[in-house]
Design an enzyme around this catalytic site. Sequence first.
Site, mmCIF file in Angstrom:
data_model
loop_
_atom_site.group_PDB
_atom_site.id
_atom_site.type_symbol
_atom_site.label_atom_id
_atom_site.label_comp_id
_atom_site.label_asym_id
_atom_site.label_seq_id
_atom_site.Cartn_x
_atom_site.Cartn_y
_atom_site.Cartn_z
ATOM 1 N N ARG A 173 0.854 -1.178 0.000
ATOM 2 C CA ARG A 173 0.000 0.000 0.000
ATOM 3 C C ARG A 173 0.891 1.230 0.000
ATOM 4 N NH1 ARG A 173 -4.374 1.575 4.520
ATOM 5 N NH2 ARG A 173 -2.524 1.950 5.732
ATOM 6 N N THR A 209 -0.710 7.660 -0.945
ATOM 7 C CA THR A 209 -2.017 7.600 -1.618
ATOM 8 C C THR A 209 -2.922 6.507 -1.047
ATOM 9 O OG1 THR A 209 -1.280 5.973 -3.231
ATOM 10 C CG2 THR A 209 -0.865 8.283 -3.774
ATOM 11 N N ASP A 258 1.225 -1.627 12.364
ATOM 12 C CA ASP A 258 1.566 -2.223 11.069
ATOM 13 C C ASP A 258 1.802 -3.722 11.251
ATOM 14 O OD1 ASP A 258 3.204 -3.205 8.839
ATOM 15 O OD2 ASP A 258 3.164 -1.119 8.188
ATOM 16 N N ASP A 307 5.158 -5.231 9.840
ATOM 17 C CA ASP A 307 6.324 -4.867 10.654
ATOM 18 C C ASP A 307 6.340 -5.636 11.965
ATOM 19 O OD1 ASP A 307 7.390 -3.134 8.826
ATOM 20 O OD2 ASP A 307 6.484 -1.332 9.697
HETATM 21 C C1 PRP Z 1 -1.084 -3.932 4.921
HETATM 22 C C2 PRP Z 1 -1.980 -5.104 5.245
HETATM 23 C C3 PRP Z 1 -2.889 -5.162 4.056
HETATM 24 C C4 PRP Z 1 -3.052 -3.713 3.702
HETATM 25 C C5 PRP Z 1 -4.385 -3.238 4.214
HETATM 26 O O1 PRP Z 1 -0.101 -4.304 4.042
HETATM 27 O O2 PRP Z 1 -1.280 -6.288 5.485
HETATM 28 O O3 PRP Z 1 -2.366 -5.885 2.966
HETATM 29 O O4 PRP Z 1 -2.004 -2.990 4.365
HETATM 30 O O5 PRP Z 1 -4.634 -1.939 3.795
HETATM 31 P P1 PRP Z 1 -5.799 -1.575 2.772
HETATM 32 O O6 PRP Z 1 -7.000 -2.353 3.188
HETATM 33 O O7 PRP Z 1 -5.965 -0.089 2.976
HETATM 34 O O8 PRP Z 1 -5.332 -1.914 1.384
HETATM 35 P P2 PRP Z 1 1.104 -3.308 3.628
HETATM 36 O O9 PRP Z 1 0.755 -2.565 2.389
HETATM 37 O O10 PRP Z 1 1.503 -2.493 4.814
HETATM 38 O O11 PRP Z 1 2.242 -4.324 3.212
HETATM 39 P P3 PRP Z 1 3.044 -5.386 4.097
HETATM 40 O O12 PRP Z 1 2.093 -6.504 4.455
HETATM 41 O O13 PRP Z 1 4.112 -5.826 3.176
HETATM 42 O O14 PRP Z 1 3.578 -4.676 5.318
HETATM 43 N N1 URA Z 2 -2.081 -2.039 7.364
HETATM 44 C C1 URA Z 2 -1.642 -2.372 8.606
HETATM 45 O O1 URA Z 2 -0.718 -3.176 8.758
HETATM 46 N N2 URA Z 2 -2.244 -1.784 9.657
HETATM 47 C C2 URA Z 2 -3.246 -0.903 9.526
HETATM 48 O O2 URA Z 2 -3.769 -0.411 10.546
HETATM 49 C C3 URA Z 2 -3.694 -0.581 8.230
HETATM 50 C C4 URA Z 2 -3.095 -1.187 7.157
#
Ligand code: PRP
Ligand code: URA
Length: 209
Positions: A104, A108, A200, A203
């Site tokens: 994400r 944006t 997150d 993370d």
């Molecule tokens: C996080 C989470 C989802 C997304 C949710 O991933 O694991 O995939 O955000 O957000 P949304 O519903 O607004 O799309 P992230 O993009 O942080 O990637 P990661 O899992 O690699 O940390």
């Molecule tokens: N992705 C995450 O990991 N946490 C949030 O709260 C939203 C998106």
Amino acid sequence: MKNLTVFDHPLIQHKTAILRQKETPNKEFREMVEEITMLMCFEALRDLPVEEVEIETPIKKTKQKMLKGKKLAIVPILRAGLGMVNGLLNLVPSAKVGHIGMYRDEETLQPHEYYCKLPADIDNRLIVVVDPMLATGGSAIDAITQIKSYGGKQIKFLCLIAAPEGAKALAEAHPDVEIYCANLDEGLNEKGYIVPGLGDAGDRIFGTK
Ligand code: PRP
Ligand code: URA
């Protein structure tokens, strides 16, 4: 909301509270993600097809119900979805695992796909898409659109924490998909994080912050 199941089991609530605490170490965080997924899976897969098979106990031959075929595919949305895979595999070890990479954009909040590898016979399987967080819903919506473009038909989505905005957006974009979440939270903050959420997820699973 039709097609949305929110769990109220005390074990799930207790484990999610541990997950949310900011001092929970990465190791325990991963364990909680796996355990909650396993508990959710128990209910979310209650409609798996079974068939009668003849077996023999030490006492006599008998007909008993067993899972019909080996037709499950688990698809984690990378990265954080990886944390949920073993929870499902513990209960359905014969499942195939596909992967969809999405991140994400922090400004944006738009999802970007960077990887997709699905089992060849995806059109013939019940597909369980997993991601701990459903925030705006963008990542889940795009991942499921991609799975459908490969022929995926019967899809369930499992997440640990959902924002109402994301649950609504996903239900509207894919009304045929059953959504299961362990908790439905208050909403999103100005940075697109779920409130109160857990921060997150990626993370915290991988210790990258
Ligand atoms: C996080 C989470 C989802 C997304 C949710 O991933 O694991 O995939 O955000 O957000 P949304 O519903 O607004 O799309 P992230 O993009 O942080 O990637 P990661 O899992 O690699 O940390
Ligand atoms: N992705 C995450 O990991 N946490 C949030 O709260 C939203 C998106």
